[in-house]
Write an enzyme that holds these catalytic residues in place. Structure first.
Site, PDB file in Angstrom:
ATOM      1  N   GLY A  70       0.786  -1.231   0.000  1.00  0.00           N
ATOM      2  CA  GLY A  70       0.000   0.000   0.000  1.00  0.00           C
ATOM      3  C   GLY A  70       0.814   1.275   0.000  1.00  0.00           C
ATOM      4  O   GLY A  70       0.279   2.356  -0.026  1.00  0.00           O
ATOM      5  N   CYS A  71       2.112   1.147   0.055  1.00  0.00           N
ATOM      6  CA  CYS A  71       2.926   2.341   0.207  1.00  0.00           C
ATOM      7  C   CYS A  71       4.224   2.194  -0.561  1.00  0.00           C
ATOM      8  O   CYS A  71       5.066   1.392  -0.184  1.00  0.00           O
ATOM      9  CB  CYS A  71       3.218   2.571   1.681  1.00  0.00           C
ATOM     10  SG  CYS A  71       3.391   1.056   2.633  1.00  0.00           S
TER      11      CYS A  71
END
Lengths: 104, 416
Positions: A102-103
């Site tokens: 997610g990052c």
């Protein structure tokens, strides 16, 4: 990768203790993994664990905190109560899934 | 006679949309393809410049141009907001009722900061003690705000990843350190960097290097902070696990989301990004829909360099697709980011889906002139010079001579 025995199953884990092969996870592992991070599983936990497993199967990656919240309908605040401090990581850990990216 | 001209519609005239429209216009004959670009307005900002505005390193005039001036005269340009895409009917609906049919659709509407998503952001202090630099207006307001700041706690804060240009908040902290040092106020200013991540950056190797830099500059880091709300009266930010951080000046990076029409069209994920194949940028749901630049969900940085490299791969694949051939090119997630570290220096990160940031030199093996993952003056000058390259070569679609695929030559993997 080192292996360890949890609930009688030999599983591969990474340096942070996350299972590296999601296929090696079975439902009887979850309470043991939870115990290792000081959690006792309730139905509310199980709802999320099952969501995460299903979602991983469909998407090929671990749901982020936001995705887990919007898709399961459990508010983020509640996720912090169920899996204190680091809900995204703890949910993934108990569910035998990789840490959500997610990052990037 | 039957009209056999096909329609390519490009939504968005930012970095990706402008490049792709200009490049494909050169490749596709007018008699076969009409290319229509939908731009929401006639403003094209050089977005990396937003970071420099608060510190007076760029003027607002230097980073703002007309969108239309960068679009080839052979393109059809429509200024309108997109209402929704009907993927089944191959039609784009614009606000005001106009419809654009398409044979192929490129979604390049980027990602946008959404202060409305964190309670307490948009109060009377927004763009004052609650600052942000992800919009033109925000960056200008923050410049004036910093100019008045004479001491206290400056909190630089990231709401949630992914964000556009994930290194920008760190750069902001580094540049703030430099800025207050030059004003002789550094002793009166405490700088705190607050992140939802468990370290300074998303990539372990870079996180280590950047973490050291923060320490060297006396910037405190607060990790694993998932914000729940901003309290403008008390001047604190609160997390879901009930931590509070007080600020005198907050610089927040609001949640970033893709365009609302993406959600309204049923084409997006939970943050309105279009799910695509990460090597071709083709929609996983519709073969004639593609998403480029920040609008897609590819797992690499949302950055202009990624837009640039992926557009070059896309161009070839698009030619394959319309000729009915299998797609022949594959995007590797190549990103390269300058990181301003203050004091006229910068670092350069180079990475892709599979490789962590490397050390070495760029773009030429062993020659550079820029060095990877290390502070240098050349990197800083490279970053400053890039604005001219962007306006004059990148947007018009001229070749830059940088390979879209990441090369390992002259680069050395760093130890994590």
């Amino acid at each position: 990768m080192p292996t360890t025995t949890i609930a009688g199953h030999e599983v591969e884990v990474n340096e942070e203790g996350f299972l590296t092969k999601p296929d090696q996870w079975t439902e009887d592992l979850a309470p043991e993994l939870a115990k290792l991070i000081g959690l006792e599983l309730t139905d509310a936990h199980w709802q999320l664990i099952r969501f995460l497993r299903e979602d991983y199967k469909a998407q090929g990656e671990t749901a982020t905190l936001r995705r887990a919240s919007t898709q399961s309908g459990v508010p983020v605040k509640e996720l912090f109560v169920l899996f204190p401090k680091k809900p995204a990581k703890k949910m993934a850990y108990v569910s035998g899934l990789p840490k959500p990216k997610g990052c990037v | 006679m039957e009209n056999t001209t096909k329609n390519l519609v490009v939504l968005g005239a930012g970095t990706a949309g402008t490049m792709v429209a200009n490049k494909l216009r050169k490749r596709l004959p007018d008699s076969e393809w009409t290319i229509t670009v939908v731009a929401k307005d006639d403003i094209h900002d050089y977005q990396p410049g937003y970071l420099f505005i608060p510190f007076g390193m760029n003027t607002p005039q230097q980073i703002r141009r007309s969108s239309r001036q960068f679009l080839s005269p052979d393109l059809t340009v429509v200024m309108a907001e997109v209402e929704r895409v009907d993927a089944e009917a191959n039609t784009v609906h614009l606000e005001g009722g106009r419809e654009l049919p398409f044979d192929q659709l490129v979604i390049a509407t980027g990602t946008t900061p959404r202060p409305d998503q964190t309670p307490g952001t948009e109060g009377p202090e927004f763009h004052k003690s609650v600052g942000e630099f992800y919009t033109f207006e925000g960056a200008v307001a923050l410049r004036d705000q910093l100019a008045r700041f004479t001491g206290g706690r400056l909190v630089v804060h990231i709401t949630e990843l992914p964000i556009k240009c994930p290194v920008a908040p760190l750069e902001f902290a580094f540049l703030a350190d430099d800025y207050f040092r030059k004003r002789g106020l550094r002793d009166q200013v405490e700088i705190v960097f607050v992140t939802p991540l468990d370290g300074a950056f998303t990539k372990p190797v870079a996180s280590k290097t950047l973490g050291h830099l923060l320490e060297e500059k006396g910037i405190t880091v607060e990790t694993d902070f998932m914000i729940e709300s901003i309290d403008q009266e008390e001047r604190v930010i609160r997390s879901y696990d009930e931590r509070e951080i007080a600020y005198d000046q907050l610089v927040t990076v609001p949640l970033n989301m893709g365009a609302d029409f993406v959600a309204a069209s049923g084409l997006g994920d939970e943050l309105n990004y279009v799910p695509v194949d990460k090597h071709t940028n083709r929609s996983t749901a519709h073969d004639n829909i593609w998403a480029l630049g920040d609008a897609s969900n590819i797992p690499t940085s949302k950055a202009g360099s990624v837009a640039h490299f992926s557009v070059e791969v896309f161009e070839e694949n698009f030619m394959d697709a319309i000729a009915g051939r299998p797609l022949s090119h594959s995007f590797d997630g190549h990103a390269n980011c300058f990181v301003e570290s203050g004091g006229g220096k910068a670092l350069l990160l180079d990475f892709n889906y599979d490789t962590e940031p490397l050390t070495g030199s760029f773009p030429l093996p062993k020659v550079g002139p820029m060095s990877l993952l290390k502070e240098s003056r050349a990197n800083h000058l490279g970053k400053l010079a890039f604005r001219h390259i962007y306006w004059n070569a990148l947007l018009p679609g001229r070749p830059l001579g940088l390979p879209s695929e990441m090369s390992m030559a002259g680069k050395v993997p760093a130890d994590a």
